[in-house]
Design a protein around this motif. Sequence first.
Motif, PDB file in Angstrom:
ATOM      1  N   THR A  24      29.413  90.452  59.052  1.00 25.62           N
ATOM      2  CA  THR A  24      28.945  91.079  57.879  1.00 25.62           C
ATOM      3  C   THR A  24      27.751  90.615  57.139  1.00 25.62           C
ATOM      4  O   THR A  24      26.838  91.336  57.045  1.00 25.62           O
ATOM      5  N   ASP A  27      24.653  91.722  59.186  1.00 22.16           N
ATOM      6  CA  ASP A  27      24.350  93.331  58.826  1.00 22.16           C
ATOM      7  C   ASP A  27      23.847  93.552  57.631  1.00 22.16           C
ATOM      8  O   ASP A  27      22.931  94.469  57.643  1.00 22.16           O
ATOM      9  N   PHE A  31      19.806  94.723  57.403  1.00 22.09           N
ATOM     10  CA  PHE A  31      19.927  96.142  57.240  1.00 22.09           C
ATOM     11  C   PHE A  31      18.646  96.909  57.038  1.00 22.09           C
ATOM     12  O   PHE A  31      18.468  97.895  57.561  1.00 22.09           O
ATOM     13  N   ASP A  34      17.454  97.446  60.535  1.00 19.23           N
ATOM     14  CA  ASP A  34      18.190  98.552  61.233  1.00 19.23           C
ATOM     15  C   ASP A  34      17.749  99.979  60.507  1.00 19.23           C
ATOM     16  O   ASP A  34      17.628 100.920  61.543  1.00 19.23           O
ATOM     17  N   VAL A  62      28.176  99.621  55.619  1.00 22.68           N
ATOM     18  CA  VAL A  62      28.337  98.355  56.343  1.00 22.68           C
ATOM     19  C   VAL A  62      29.310  97.568  56.212  1.00 22.68           C
ATOM     20  O   VAL A  62      29.855  96.832  57.137  1.00 22.68           O
ATOM     21  N   SER A  66      31.161  96.585  59.661  1.00 25.17           N
ATOM     22  CA  SER A  66      30.367  95.375  60.450  1.00 25.17           C
ATOM     23  C   SER A  66      31.413  94.455  60.911  1.00 25.17           C
ATOM     24  O   SER A  66      31.442  93.945  62.120  1.00 25.17           O
ATOM     25  N   ARG A  97      34.406 101.221  63.714  1.00 25.99           N
ATOM     26  CA  ARG A  97      32.739 101.024  63.501  1.00 25.99           C
ATOM     27  C   ARG A  97      32.129 102.479  63.657  1.00 25.99           C
ATOM     28  O   ARG A  97      31.279 102.846  62.552  1.00 25.99           O
ATOM     29  N   GLU A 101      29.665 104.015  60.995  1.00 31.68           N
ATOM     30  CA  GLU A 101      27.955 104.258  61.656  1.00 31.68           C
ATOM     31  C   GLU A 101      27.463 105.735  61.614  1.00 31.68           C
ATOM     32  O   GLU A 101      26.310 105.882  61.277  1.00 31.68           O
TER      33      GLU A 101
END
Length: 265
Positions: A24, A27, A31, A34, A62, A66, A97, A101
Motif C-alpha cells: 500500500t 502504491d 502513484f 503510475d 488505491v 493495493s 483489485r 483499478e
Amino acid sequence: MSGDRKPSFVQSLLVVSCGGLAGTAVDLLFFPIDTIKTRLQSAQGFAKAGGFRGVYKGVGSVVVGSAPGALAAPAHLAPVNHMLSASVAEVAACLIRVPTEVIKTRMQTLSYGAGLSSLSAARVVLANNGLRGFYRGFGSTIMREIPFTSLQFPLYEMLKVQLARRLNRKPLYAHEAAVCGSIAGAVAAALTTPLDVLKTRVMLDLRDSTKEKLPSLLRRFQTIYRSEGPRALFAGVVPRTLWISAGGAVFLGVYEWAVHGLIGL
C-alpha cells in the motif's frame, strides 16, 4: 527460511501484514508515476488525458485495492512453485483489485471529468453498467499479471541465489534482496508493457457491452498495432518500469526484512 522450521500462524500473519502495508505504501508513494504511465497509454493522448496536472486523481481507490495485490506474493518457494502459486494468488487478488483499478484508471485519465471523486465515479459505473462494469478488463488484467508474476518471482529467487553464492552468505540482508527485487521487477515490467497497454485501453472503453459488441482482446491488439504502430504497445514503458522497479525494491526488501529480521526465520 530453513527447511526444518516452519512459521507459526502469528508469524505468518505478521509477515503478510508487513507485505500488505508495504504494498500500500509503495502504491501511494509512486502513484504520480503510475498516473503518468496510464495517461501515456490512453487512446486520447497524454495531454488530453490530463498531462502532468492532477497526478493524484483516483488515489482514493488505491487504499482499497493495493493490499490484496501485495498479499498475493508468496515467498521462499522454489521458482516453479513460486510461479504457480503466485499466479493462482494473482487471480484471486484480481477479484478485489480490478474494480478499484477500473475506477483509478478512469479517474487518472479524467474520463468522467476533473471534478468527480473516486466514490462518485464508482456510482457512475454502477448506474451505467451495474456490477459487471467494475470488472471491465478482468481478463486482460489476468493476462498481464500471470506473465508478469511468472517472470518476476522466479527471476527474483534466481538473483537472490546467485548473489548469495557470490557473497558466500545466506540469507541476504534486506537491502540486498531489495536490489534483486528491483531488477526482477524492472525486467518483468518492461517485457509485459504491451499487455499493460491493452489492459488500460479495455478499462478506458466506456461503451456499453449490453448494447454493442466490444472488440476482442486480439482485435484490440491488432488495432493498436496497425493504427498507432508498434511503439504504442510500449507506451508508458519508462514510468511503468521505473515505478515497479522502485516498488519491487521497497516491497520485497520489507518482506525479506519481516521474514529474516523481524521474526528471525
